[in-house]
Design a protein around this motif. Structure first.
Motif, PDB file in Angstrom:
ATOM      1  N   LYS A  66     -27.499 -33.050  15.982  1.00 26.48           N
ATOM      2  CA  LYS A  66     -25.717 -32.835  15.830  1.00 26.48           C
ATOM      3  C   LYS A  66     -25.035 -34.128  16.069  1.00 26.48           C
ATOM      4  CE  LYS A  66     -22.045 -29.999  16.623  1.00 26.48           C
ATOM      5  NZ  LYS A  66     -20.896 -31.115  16.227  1.00 26.48           N
ATOM      6  N   ALA A  67     -25.537 -35.108  17.120  1.00 25.07           N
ATOM      7  CA  ALA A  67     -24.677 -36.430  17.422  1.00 25.07           C
ATOM      8  C   ALA A  67     -24.787 -37.240  16.065  1.00 25.07           C
ATOM      9  CB  ALA A  67     -25.123 -37.059  18.505  1.00 25.07           C
ATOM     10  N   CYS A  68     -25.945 -37.245  15.441  1.00 22.22           N
ATOM     11  CA  CYS A  68     -26.468 -37.872  14.266  1.00 22.22           C
ATOM     12  C   CYS A  68     -25.124 -37.470  13.084  1.00 22.22           C
ATOM     13  CB  CYS A  68     -27.751 -38.060  13.934  1.00 22.22           C
ATOM     14  SG  CYS A  68     -28.596 -38.869  14.924  1.00 22.22           S
ATOM     15  N   TYR A  69     -25.085 -36.140  13.160  1.00 19.41           N
ATOM     16  CA  TYR A  69     -24.707 -35.213  11.946  1.00 19.41           C
ATOM     17  C   TYR A  69     -23.070 -35.735  12.146  1.00 19.41           C
ATOM     18  CZ  TYR A  69     -22.520 -31.905   8.776  1.00 19.41           C
ATOM     19  OH  TYR A  69     -21.948 -31.263   7.872  1.00 19.41           O
ATOM     20  N   ASP A  70     -22.525 -36.031  13.379  1.00 20.87           N
ATOM     21  CA  ASP A  70     -21.205 -36.037  13.757  1.00 20.87           C
ATOM     22  C   ASP A  70     -20.910 -37.610  13.866  1.00 20.87           C
ATOM     23  OD1 ASP A  70     -20.614 -33.291  13.948  1.00 20.87           O
ATOM     24  OD2 ASP A  70     -20.952 -33.426  16.329  1.00 20.87           O
ATOM     25  N   ASN A  71     -21.832 -38.365  13.657  1.00 20.02           N
ATOM     26  CA  ASN A  71     -21.825 -39.763  13.752  1.00 20.02           C
ATOM     27  C   ASN A  71     -21.093 -40.345  14.966  1.00 20.02           C
ATOM     28  OD1 ASN A  71     -22.317 -42.318  12.747  1.00 20.02           O
ATOM     29  ND2 ASN A  71     -20.413 -42.579  11.698  1.00 20.02           N
ATOM     30  N   ASP A  72     -21.549 -39.643  16.209  1.00 21.91           N
ATOM     31  CA  ASP A  72     -20.884 -39.868  17.312  1.00 21.91           C
ATOM     32  C   ASP A  72     -21.839 -40.831  18.291  1.00 21.91           C
ATOM     33  OD1 ASP A  72     -20.201 -39.549  20.076  1.00 21.91           O
ATOM     34  OD2 ASP A  72     -19.723 -37.466  19.839  1.00 21.91           O
ATOM     35  N   GLU A 118     -29.624 -31.673  20.264  1.00 22.82           N
ATOM     36  CA  GLU A 118     -28.352 -32.570  20.259  1.00 22.82           C
ATOM     37  C   GLU A 118     -28.131 -33.851  19.826  1.00 22.82           C
ATOM     38  OE1 GLU A 118     -27.452 -33.000  24.577  1.00 22.82           O
ATOM     39  OE2 GLU A 118     -28.056 -30.620  24.877  1.00 22.82           O
TER      40      GLU A 118
END
Length: 175
Positions: free
Chosen positions: A43-49, A40
């Protein structure tokens, strides 16, 4: 009001005890949960969220705290070692999150090979835990937050959570 890491660790450990996580799971089970949470985080880092990154950092920390408890590792000492040591910080959150996955894989391999065998905790355990916490701290730094803030977010999310242990995994009750 935010709590310190020194306040949060025993609260998280008590939360896990009350829910049977320590009695009904193994250290390897905790690493499997960490693996899920690191996915998770990637994914959050990839989405810059940022909110998802903060949540994932906190969740990874919760699972590492649980793992350390099961392995009788002083997690507060590990965290203090990381947070007081000045490091060169990587500038890519995705690379850092993937590096956490690499460390976690090495730790999982070591635990799987030693599953069921007693004895001293190998140096590798400490090294990989410190490495992962360092990378989490670096990601938090890049997001203008802290591990402490992220751990507060995670604890506030789970502190009233109810559920049960099924097949050595905590399954939260649906609201």
């Amino acid at each position: 009001m935010n709590k310190t890491i020194q306040e949060l660790v025993p609260l998280i450990q008590e939360w896990a005890k009350e829910r049977g996580i320590f009695d009904k799971s193994t250290p390897f089970d905790q690493l499997l949960k960490t693996h899920e949470e690191v996915g998770e985080l990637i994914k959050a880092c990839y989405d810059n969220d940022k909110p998802a990154i903060q949540d994932a950092i906190g969740d990874v920390m919760v699972t590492l705290i649980n793992y350390c408890y099961k392995k009788r590792i002083d997690v507060l000492e590990q965290i203090n070692d990381v947070l007081t040591f000045e490091r060169k910080r990587e500038n890519s959150k995705v690379v850092l999150a993937l590096s956490i996955q690499d460390s976690l894989t090495r730790l999982m391999n070591a635990n799987f090979r030693l599953l069921g065998i007693g004895g001293e905790t190998p140096f590798l355990y400490f090294y990989e835990i410190i490495t992962m916490i360092g990378y989490l701290d670096d990601i938090a730094f890049l997001e203008s937050t802290t591990i402490e803030e992220c751990l507060n977010i995670a604890y506030n999310e789970i502190k009233n959570r109810k559920g049960k242990m099924i097949n050595r995994k905590f399954i939260k009750d649906e609201k």
